[in-house]
Design an enzyme around this catalytic site. Sequence first.
Site, PDB file in Angstrom:
ATOM      1  N   GLU A 186      -0.328  -5.039   6.313  1.00  0.00           N
ATOM      2  CA  GLU A 186       0.984  -5.207   5.656  1.00  0.00           C
ATOM      3  C   GLU A 186       1.848  -6.203   6.412  1.00  0.00           C
ATOM      4  O   GLU A 186       2.551  -7.015   5.815  1.00  0.00           O
ATOM      5  CB  GLU A 186       1.691  -3.851   5.561  1.00  0.00           C
TER       6      GLU A 186
ATOM      7  N   ALA B 225       8.065   1.521   2.138  1.00  0.00           N
ATOM      8  CA  ALA B 225       8.441   1.739   3.541  1.00  0.00           C
ATOM      9  C   ALA B 225       8.648   3.231   3.756  1.00  0.00           C
ATOM     10  O   ALA B 225       8.874   3.983   2.803  1.00  0.00           O
ATOM     11  CB  ALA B 225       9.720   0.971   3.892  1.00  0.00           C
TER      12      ALA B 225
ATOM     13  N   ASP C  45       6.224  -4.110  -1.249  1.00  0.00           N
ATOM     14  CA  ASP C  45       5.616  -3.040  -0.462  1.00  0.00           C
ATOM     15  C   ASP C  45       6.634  -1.918  -0.259  1.00  0.00           C
ATOM     16  O   ASP C  45       7.850  -2.145  -0.340  1.00  0.00           O
ATOM     17  CB  ASP C  45       5.164  -3.603   0.900  1.00  0.00           C
TER      18      ASP C  45
ATOM     19  N   THR D   9       0.853  -1.201   0.000  1.00  0.00           N
ATOM     20  CA  THR D   9       0.000   0.000   0.000  1.00  0.00           C
ATOM     21  C   THR D   9       0.881   1.241   0.000  1.00  0.00           C
ATOM     22  O   THR D   9       1.933   1.256   0.650  1.00  0.00           O
ATOM     23  CB  THR D   9      -0.900  -0.016   1.256  1.00  0.00           C
TER      24      THR D   9
ATOM     25  N   SER E 109       2.174   5.084  -2.229  1.00  0.00           N
ATOM     26  CA  SER E 109       2.449   5.648  -3.553  1.00  0.00           C
ATOM     27  C   SER E 109       3.480   4.828  -4.318  1.00  0.00           C
ATOM     28  O   SER E 109       3.469   4.806  -5.550  1.00  0.00           O
ATOM     29  CB  SER E 109       2.922   7.097  -3.415  1.00  0.00           C
ATOM     30  N   THR E 110       4.386   4.144  -3.617  1.00  0.00           N
ATOM     31  CA  THR E 110       5.379   3.312  -4.301  1.00  0.00           C
ATOM     32  C   THR E 110       4.753   1.989  -4.723  1.00  0.00           C
ATOM     33  O   THR E 110       4.934   1.536  -5.868  1.00  0.00           O
ATOM     34  CB  THR E 110       6.608   3.083  -3.396  1.00  0.00           C
TER      35      THR E 110
ATOM     36  N   LYS F 133       7.109   1.260   8.804  1.00  0.00           N
ATOM     37  CA  LYS F 133       6.022   1.301   7.835  1.00  0.00           C
ATOM     38  C   LYS F 133       4.754   1.801   8.525  1.00  0.00           C
ATOM     39  O   LYS F 133       4.701   1.897   9.736  1.00  0.00           O
ATOM     40  CB  LYS F 133       5.761  -0.102   7.257  1.00  0.00           C
ATOM     41  N   GLY F 134       3.754   2.113   7.708  1.00  0.00           N
ATOM     42  CA  GLY F 134       2.470   2.506   8.274  1.00  0.00           C
ATOM     43  C   GLY F 134       2.123   3.956   8.059  1.00  0.00           C
ATOM     44  O   GLY F 134       1.082   4.418   8.520  1.00  0.00           O
TER      45      GLY F 134
ATOM     46  N   GLY G  74       1.014   5.109   5.509  1.00  0.00           N
ATOM     47  CA  GLY G  74      -0.266   5.069   4.796  1.00  0.00           C
ATOM     48  C   GLY G  74      -1.373   4.406   5.598  1.00  0.00           C
ATOM     49  O   GLY G  74      -2.489   4.234   5.096  1.00  0.00           O
TER      50      GLY G  74
HETATM   51  O1  5RP Z   1       3.603   1.505   5.059  1.00  0.00           O
HETATM   52  C1  5RP Z   1       2.998   2.036   4.172  1.00  0.00           C
HETATM   53  C2  5RP Z   1       1.535   2.201   4.160  1.00  0.00           C
HETATM   54  O2  5RP Z   1       0.983   1.786   5.368  1.00  0.00           O
HETATM   55  C3  5RP Z   1       3.746   2.551   2.986  1.00  0.00           C
HETATM   56  O3  5RP Z   1       4.426   1.498   2.409  1.00  0.00           O
HETATM   57  C4  5RP Z   1       4.694   3.600   3.431  1.00  0.00           C
HETATM   58  O4  5RP Z   1       3.961   4.588   4.129  1.00  0.00           O
HETATM   59  C5  5RP Z   1       5.438   4.224   2.248  1.00  0.00           C
HETATM   60  O5  5RP Z   1       4.530   4.958   1.488  1.00  0.00           O
HETATM   61  P1  5RP Z   1       4.918   5.613   0.115  1.00  0.00           P
HETATM   62  O6  5RP Z   1       5.258   4.501  -0.810  1.00  0.00           O
HETATM   63  O7  5RP Z   1       3.674   6.361  -0.291  1.00  0.00           O
HETATM   64  O8  5RP Z   1       6.072   6.539   0.354  1.00  0.00           O
END
Ligand code: 5RP
EC number: 5.3.1.6
Length: 233
Positions: free
Chosen positions: A113, A93, A91, A36, A38-39, A104-105, A107
């Site tokens: 996750e 991070a 996923d 979850t 943007s990556t 993580k977290g 998002g």
């Molecule tokens: O742990 C997460 C969501 O719970 C995401 O992997 C983490 O927040 C990185 O997010 P992004 O890829 O948007 O920078």
Amino acid sequence: MKIVEWNGVIGMNTKKLAAERAVESIEEGMTVGLGTGSTAYFAIEKLGQRVREGLTIRAVATSKRSEEQALGLGIPIVPFAEVGRIDITIDGADEVDGDLQLIKGGGGALLREKIVAARSDKMFVIVGEDKLVETLGAFPLPVEIVPFAHEWTLDNLKALHLNPKLRLDNGDLYVTDNGNYIADCHDVSITDPAALHASLNAIPGVVENGLFVDMAHTVIVGRENGSIDTITK
Ligand SMILES: O=C(CO)[C@H](O)[C@H](O)COP(=O)(O)O
């Protein structure tokens, strides 16, 4: 350097670089965990392209939004009960240290996750180089807590000097896909992630925390100069 856009945010393509490299590792017949954020979004897009080109896989998702994205791209999502092991989970991070320990977290999907990562033979973590740190903790550590008596759970987090702040969403309390709250713990220098992980999960009311200790198999780093590093423990 190619510029990319995600949900209206313009940025360099380091996340996309890492995400697309990770998807190259997905092979015919695999069961894939979808992260979850943007990556992970870029990874799901690329996986959707590979499925349209004929790759046969099945997937489970770590959030409602990733599941919706995958279904929209024709990626088959299967019920958790039908999955023994997941071959690879991809996923993002929020922070990665030199031992490949993670926060993580950001998002809000940390619980799902972690459940999915724990069921995976390999967790591939995809990040832009800005996520690499020497010591975890500059990014606020998310802790998922149950709403019941959450003030007491916050007291316990404060007793550990973790400076918890309940996450808000447009002025309301942020609620996870699991119906819980997130306490973001600020200004913590995490020198012993395993010890903090254990202390946090020992607090009644804490469901899970955003430290992923010894879970990452491979970290793929997209760099501003367009190169990609793959780091394996
Ligand atoms: O742990 C997460 C969501 O719970 C995401 O992997 C983490 O927040 C990185 O997010 P992004 O890829 O948007 O920078």
